[in-house]
Design a protein around this motif. Structure first.
Motif, PDB file in Angstrom:
ATOM      1  N   ASN A 348       0.829  -1.209   0.000  1.00 55.83           N
ATOM      2  CA  ASN A 348       0.000   0.000   0.000  1.00 55.83           C
ATOM      3  C   ASN A 348       0.864   1.260   0.000  1.00 55.83           C
ATOM      4  O   ASN A 348       0.571   2.234  -0.707  1.00 55.83           O
ATOM      5  N   LEU A 349       1.943   1.232   0.811  1.00 64.29           N
ATOM      6  CA  LEU A 349       2.837   2.385   0.856  1.00 64.29           C
ATOM      7  C   LEU A 349       3.511   2.602  -0.497  1.00 64.29           C
ATOM      8  O   LEU A 349       3.684   3.746  -0.950  1.00 64.29           O
ATOM      9  N   HIS A 351       2.249   1.928  -3.415  1.00 63.55           N
ATOM     10  CA  HIS A 351       1.286   2.556  -4.314  1.00 63.55           C
ATOM     11  C   HIS A 351       1.070   4.031  -3.962  1.00 63.55           C
ATOM     12  O   HIS A 351       0.945   4.877  -4.846  1.00 63.55           O
ATOM     13  N   GLN A 352       1.056   4.345  -2.669  1.00 64.22           N
ATOM     14  CA  GLN A 352       0.863   5.734  -2.240  1.00 64.22           C
ATOM     15  C   GLN A 352       2.001   6.631  -2.703  1.00 64.22           C
ATOM     16  O   GLN A 352       1.794   7.802  -3.044  1.00 64.22           O
ATOM     17  N   LEU A 353       3.226   6.065  -2.688  1.00 63.16           N
ATOM     18  CA  LEU A 353       4.403   6.872  -3.013  1.00 63.16           C
ATOM     19  C   LEU A 353       4.885   6.662  -4.444  1.00 63.16           C
ATOM     20  O   LEU A 353       5.980   7.082  -4.808  1.00 63.16           O
ATOM     21  N   ASN A 354       4.066   6.005  -5.232  1.00 62.07           N
ATOM     22  CA  ASN A 354       4.483   5.613  -6.568  1.00 62.07           C
ATOM     23  C   ASN A 354       4.906   6.799  -7.443  1.00 62.07           C
ATOM     24  O   ASN A 354       5.824   6.685  -8.259  1.00 62.07           O
ATOM     25  N   ASN A 356       6.011   9.716  -6.212  1.00 62.19           N
ATOM     26  CA  ASN A 356       6.943  10.592  -5.506  1.00 62.19           C
ATOM     27  C   ASN A 356       8.340  10.476  -6.128  1.00 62.19           C
ATOM     28  O   ASN A 356       8.914   9.378  -6.167  1.00 62.19           O
TER      29      ASN A 356
END
Length: 490
Positions: A348-349, A351-354, A356
């Motif tokens: 999940n992390l 995907h969230q930071l993909n 960045n």
């Protein structure tokens, strides 16, 4: 001296962690010192067979007594990176080693009990009489038990050194293993002074058997030897280690500098040494390109390891967010572990930071990327909850990458805090924090990033200090030879 290593792992053919690296690294060092070393392993279906040269049958039709009958077994021989290795292949309906992975099955205890029995049958019938049998972890804990209780009349002069890499997994099982191996006598072996588990009445502990019956017991760092005796990291074996303290000690693992050495590492784009440290930054730029990070004047913090609770993943998660909030970039190279919740959290992390441009999470393992990360990052964070040895910071030091570690296990023996250590300045090589909480981690990272940003010359001195230190297998090899000599003459 003639030494036989008995292990469930050996890098690179069968490796799940540091055990495989240790078996290969120590065996190579012992051979360099003129000793004759052979390694006995299970013949797993899933091995890197491309790393075995000239695999051939060494002993056919070895009938291994098992459950009152016998299992026909073939022992194979081949060279693994110059080391002589034997591979035990049972022909049984149980398919002991015909599995998708090395460990993690309900019958693991029986699988490796058979391996112990088959190894001694092979040594006996092949007329191999090593002066020292060096066993590793719970999977081989029954070797000294069987040697003493069943093979004493046939193999009289063999001595056993037993190395424990991870006290969390001990091979706790039922009495069926006694019946299978022919040891029998449950009332004898389940006694608290022998194999009776210290926490579960009526259960058998294979690691405890290795401790009780071996001639000498080691673990993989001096500091961890104290932890397992005096803290809960002994996982209920503390009292057993107290009883046998006269034959117990810690020897820090080494790093194989034939593999982990930026001067000769063919897996990194630019090779360098302590005298050509500027070249390291060419690897940093390649790392940025490989992981789609933006090109900027900022430090890169890295993490390399399993995505496992042991590695302090809640602190790794926090380190990523802290780095991004404080002008640093972050790279994670992590192989998924056995905890679905932690795996899911990091997916999940990712995907969230993909999107960045200052962060990349690579979930999976690649040997090439592993070398590139060590060579390309400025800082390596290792916030483990427990870490018996800690190869990652030792490898980082060799690559001029400054480790930020928790003061646990072998990392206490290898990383000296730049600001608070009492050691001479030339021995200070990283940053250390003690508590397993975010405040402690932030304090260490704040000091490390502050030095990188404000005092680049002093940061480079820290890098050079680490590269000059010797964590090769030379000293551990010497220490193990001393142990072997000691038990040979007892």
């Amino acid at each position: 001296m003639y030494i036989v290593m008995v292990s469930a792992e050996c890098a690179p053919v069968a490796k799940a962690g540091g055990l495989g690296d240790m078996v290969m690294g120590l065996s190579r060092e012992l051979a360099v010192r003129g000793h004759s070393v052979e390694i006995v392993l299970p013949k797993y279906e899933r091995m890197r067979y491309q790393d075995i040269w000239d695999l051939q049958v060494a002993y056919a039709d070895l009938w291994v007594p098992w459950h009152g009958s016998a299992i026909n077994t073939t022992v194979w021989f081949g060279h693994v990176h110059g080391r002589k290795c034997y591979f035990v292949e049972p022909h049984s309906q149980h398919g002991f080693f015909q599995r998708d992975r090395l460990y993690g099955y309900p019958d693991d205890a029986e699988r490796f009990a058979f391996f112990c029995k088959a190894t001694l049958e092979f040594l006996l019938h092949a007329s191999k009489r090593p002066e020292v049998i060096h066993c590793h972890d719970w999977q081989t804990g029954l070797v000294p038990v069987l040697l003493c209780e069943q093979y004493r009349g046939q193999m009289e002069h063999q001595r056993v050194c037993y190395t424990i890499h991870n006290f969390r997994h001990q091979g706790v099982t039922g009495r069926q293993v006694l019946a299978a191996t022919g040891l029998g006598r449950p009332e004898h072996f389940l006694h608290p002074d022998r194999l009776g588990d210290n926490a579960t009445p009526g259960a058998l502990n294979m690691m405890k058997g290795g401790i009780v019956y071996s001639n000498f017991v080691t673990t993989v760092s001096p500091h961890h030897a104290g932890e397992v005796r005096f803290t809960d990291q002994g996982h209920c074996l503390n009292s057993t280690l107290d009883v046998h303290q006269a034959k117990f000690g810690g020897i820090l693992n080494g790093v194989c500098y034939d593999t982990w050495n930026p001067e000769i590492d063919w897996l990194i784009p630019a090779r360098y040494s302590v005298s050509s440290l500027d070249v390291k930054y060419a690897n940093k730029e390649v790392l940025r390109e490989r992981f789609w990070l933006r090109k900027t004047f900022s430090p890169i913090i890295g993490f390399v390891g399993r995505i496992d609770e042991q590695k302090g993943m809640h602190l790794v998660h926090h380190a990523i967010l802290y780095a991004l909030s404080n002008g640093a970039q972050f790279v994670l190279l992590g192989e998924a572990g056995h905890n679905p919740g932690i795996n899911r959290q990091f997916w999940n992390l990712k995907h969230q930071l993909n999107e960045n441009p200052d962060c990349h999470l690579e979930i999976g393992y690649s040997e090439e990327l592993c070398h590139l990360v060590y060579a390309g990052v400025d800082l390596l964070v290792v916030p483990s909850l427990f870490e018996p040895c800690g190869l990652a910071p030792m490898i980082a030091l060799r690559y001029g990458t400054v480790p930020v570690v928790r003061a646990i296990g072998g990392m206490v023996d290898t990383v000296c805090d730049r600001d608070f250590s009492m050691r001479p300045e030339h021995e200070r090589n990283g940053y250390v924090f003690h508590q397993a909480d975010t405040q402690a981690l932030e304090s260490a990272l704040w000091r490390a990033l502050g030095l990188w940003n404000s005092y680049p010359c002093e940061f480079r001195t820290l890098m050079s200090n680490g590269m000059r230190q010797d964590f090769s297998w030379a000293r551990p090899g010497h220490d193990y030879v001393n142990v072997y000599e000691h038990i040979r003459h007892k």
